[in-house]
Design an enzyme around this catalytic site. Sequence first.
Site, mmCIF file in Angstrom:
data_model
loop_
_atom_site.group_PDB
_atom_site.id
_atom_site.type_symbol
_atom_site.label_atom_id
_atom_site.label_comp_id
_atom_site.label_asym_id
_atom_site.label_seq_id
_atom_site.Cartn_x
_atom_site.Cartn_y
_atom_site.Cartn_z
ATOM 1 N N ASP A 178 12.811 -12.619 16.970
ATOM 2 C CA ASP A 178 12.077 -11.401 16.658
ATOM 3 C C ASP A 178 12.044 -11.319 15.140
ATOM 4 O OD1 ASP A 178 11.487 -8.794 15.958
ATOM 5 O OD2 ASP A 178 12.446 -7.945 17.741
ATOM 6 N N HIS A 192 -16.043 -28.039 12.144
ATOM 7 C CA HIS A 192 -14.606 -28.327 12.114
ATOM 8 C C HIS A 192 -14.367 -29.757 12.583
ATOM 9 C CE1 HIS A 192 -10.317 -28.039 12.539
ATOM 10 N NE2 HIS A 192 -10.408 -28.391 13.806
ATOM 11 N N HIS A 241 -6.043 -34.975 13.263
ATOM 12 C CA HIS A 241 -5.249 -36.003 13.943
ATOM 13 C C HIS A 241 -6.133 -37.179 14.344
ATOM 14 C CE1 HIS A 241 -1.702 -33.360 14.426
ATOM 15 N NE2 HIS A 241 -2.610 -32.405 14.485
ATOM 16 N N ASP A 272 2.345 -40.117 15.979
ATOM 17 C CA ASP A 272 1.626 -38.905 16.392
ATOM 18 C C ASP A 272 0.717 -39.138 17.611
ATOM 19 O OD1 ASP A 272 0.159 -36.520 16.432
ATOM 20 O OD2 ASP A 272 -0.936 -36.924 14.569
#
Lengths: 537, 537
Positions: B425, B346, B350, B175
């Site tokens: 959509d 907050h 990660h 990551d």
Amino acid sequence: MNMMVFEYGDHAIVVDCGIMFPDTELPGVDIIIPDISYLREIRDRIRAIILTHGHEDHIGALPYVLDEIDVPVYGTSFTLALVEPKLMEHGMEESVVLREMKPGAPFDLGPFHVELIHLTHSIIEAGGLAITTPVGTVIHTGDFKFDPTPMDQKQSDLHTLADYGRKGVLALFSDSTNVDRPGITPSERAVREGLSEIIAGAKGRVLISCFSTSVHRLQIVADLAHQYGRRLGFLGRSMDQIARITQQTGKLHVPPGLVAEPQELRKLPRSKVMMLLTGTQGEPMAALPRVAVNRHRAISLDPGDDVVISARVIPGNEKSIFRMIDHLYRRGAHIHYEDGSQPSVHVSGHGSVEELKLMLNLVRPRYFVPIHGEYRQLFRHMEIAQQVGPGAEEVFLLESGDVLEFDEEGARRADRVSVGRVCIDVGTFDEVGDVILKERRHISEDGIVIPILAINEHTGRLEVPPEIVSRGFVPMDEAMDLMESARQVIFKTLEVSNTEEIADWGVIKEKIRTALRRHFDQETGKRPMVLPVVLEV
Amino acid sequence: MNMMVFEYGDHAIVVDCGIMFPDTELPGVDIIIPDISYLREIRDRIRAIILTHGHEDHIGALPYVLDEIDVPVYGTSFTLALVEPKLMEHGMEESVVLREMKPGAPFDLGPFHVELIHLTHSIIEAGGLAITTPVGTVIHTGDFKFDPTPMDQKQSDLHTLADYGRKGVLALFSDSTNVDRPGITPSERAVREGLSEIIAGAKGRVLISCFSTSVHRLQIVADLAHQYGRRLGFLGRSMDQIARITQQTGKLHVPPGLVAEPQELRKLPRSKVMMLLTGTQGEPMAALPRVAVNRHRAISLDPGDDVVISARVIPGNEKSIFRMIDHLYRRGAHIHYEDGSQPSVHVSGHGSVEELKLMLNLVRPRYFVPIHGEYRQLFRHMEIAQQVGPGAEEVFLLESGDVLEFDEEGARRADRVSVGRVCIDVGTFDEVGDVILKERRHISEDGIVIPILAINEHTGRLEVPPEIVSRGFVPMDEAMDLMESARQVIFKTLEVSNTEEIADWGVIKEKIRTALRRHFDQETGKRPMVLPVVLEV
């Protein structure tokens, strides 16, 4: 899109005349200017437009406004130098009167006594305005920071602010842009250190992108190029233009032999090359973004070259900027930008919280009005003003269109005036109306379908089966079946309508529109614009 | 839009199956899913889709992919609980096989031996995958951080990572999301302190908005509500749903009597009310944005209430988020969000640079491949891997579609496979093709003009003067003159065309299109889509 009107009796002056840039929510719109309905109303009273500094959000709407409101424009020498090419682009350079103003040289406009107070900002020759009227003095800061060590040694004029503060100021209108930042904004000089470190370590070319109007920064880069024995090129239309203007007027000091044309730069060893480029926001036609995708005529990058983006990310531009940065990485360049993990390659031109407090403490206004910011920023600036003792008598949290009235007794809100935004298509100088924008948005969501009926003018019957064209709606392969079923819907609609209805185009069109809308919604879940056309043959 | 395929011989497994959200550059598109042409090619070889965790960018495309690729789906209990409602929405809950996986319980899929390694992230039950094959073990981290003090005390499984590292790992895929952040990402526990401080000082209601899948954070808020003697409500569809699922499955611990329905909350004193809401990104239909404009059925704000936005600003959402925040200020609420000047409300899910280094040092892979990030982030992660000794033998900087091949001798790039994005959509479950998007963009830039010609099938002559309709092009008042001149252009084009050209609709349409395009460009500077229609009557 900054603009403020000050009125006294039958006289008015306008401070700043800016534009805003649209996002993709406004397709086909290039710039947004203020709706000047109110200026039209008071046209005869307006004495002048006064510019606090030369950024687009303070001067960009001038050609559009001057087109209707014919008054002299006041600004510093550099601000007016940025206004001139705009007027020339619109063929207005002859008809508009530009008047230079200077700190320490106040002037009168009817009942207004106006003094420019020099304040530091990211652009040179910026300032606030002290506007004295029979009911008192108001101070409008423009955009500012208190840089204690500006590149040109021209500090903000604390003394004049203090003088006004001592004499008594009725109201202060102050910049709220950086109200979210604690402490003090670093000096422009901090950028010199950041850039110097990068250039000292650079083995290849050094490309630095910044706003062309940031003349302090141009000076820093020119000084560093000289110091590190590199030649300097200017790339991009506005960079080239401003480099020329500022050298001619002595605002940018460049030793002879330093500047090189792009052709010369190509022949020099990479370690001797430095460039200043436009394109910090990833604008597709500007210099750096073109270099990033290797489509610049004069220059290409090699692995190991250094690229510095010396500007902030303007909200809304994140995607184009990071797309450009990704491309620069693919070219193998070393990229330096404001990501927090680098030496500082950019500082803001707006004062942080402690500077806002200093402004309040120097000016000590009776009334305070935070300006230049979103509502949340004005709100915070209000809270800060309330903390700063002895404090203003009252803080007014105004939004665009609000009117504040002052007299001997004090200040109060008055009626609002009409304000808003006008969307401009630069290619045509035209306003893009709300109706047009709404149509474009509707079509761009779900496409458009145009059923066409050729009706015999005598019989009122269809001459040929209805033709249906569509764009942006459903793919061709699905469209066939869908359009066939839509044709059946039209037949059925005509069948159940009487002759009078069919004779009235308005009615029959609306019935077909409604029926087809329902049909498409059922069949596809989409709601395209349906635009029936009736041809009488 | 995360998705990676691992293949060995005739067997393949797919890791993750995510979506991306579009910006306004893609009108009428709700979500973007990966182009799975390659999965179609190898359909018969695919053994399973394995999900590392339950975020939309890892699971959102499942219903679309499973529609074509019928394989079992592996995930943790919570991840599968998030998948289930998606399958139900698409009527697939019966046909899809879901298999729960757990850390410490490896399983085989053909030649792949797969072990889930628990890692901390903003969502619970996330993890990396150790995939062992005859040529070695590869580790795919999924999204992770090394939170030393997670709320549920389930630290990342350092020991299993260390075991694999000691045994020898062929390749690490890790990551790169927070590669730009120095140091270590703060623990989720930091949010508890930030929120606690706000709630302790709150006099009115406390509204906290976060991602509904952030169960740790839901737990923090529930604990604080209990501690401060407030009742807790869940507002918004997904918040309500996840609060229910997690309480039922024992993943969220809520003391009896704490939770209140919105109706109850309305009757309680404001100081007894706390709420968890959806809408951190300003999504117009979510709970908090509706509260902000005072259009929520169950709750309204009073001045002095506290509102916390406990989430990051996802790039591209700045405008809608700040618009919402401005409205909350207008309601007189105290707003707390990540602006740097507040106590922390907050933290990221990660890992930052030092955590990425720790992963590299634990796993000690022979080859390293940075994943999950833009090119610039992958590049930086590569640089970090090169700094970390003893270091991988080689770092591969791969982009979507690149193929990496491993055998006994080592690793190398192979041919690319076809990848891309498919615009969906949601209302119709349909793909929105490139052609449709291009048409929509063209029309939304400058509008559309449809000239309609009724031509007599016998004489080849116009039956009636051409009808011209337009939308999104010029305002009605200007349109009259412009359309009249356009009609003249059509007449002239027909005049200079011979009978054969007129008989060939394709030719005459193209000639008219070209002539009108030129005419509109000259007259208006605009380039609308011109779409001639010929009716044979």
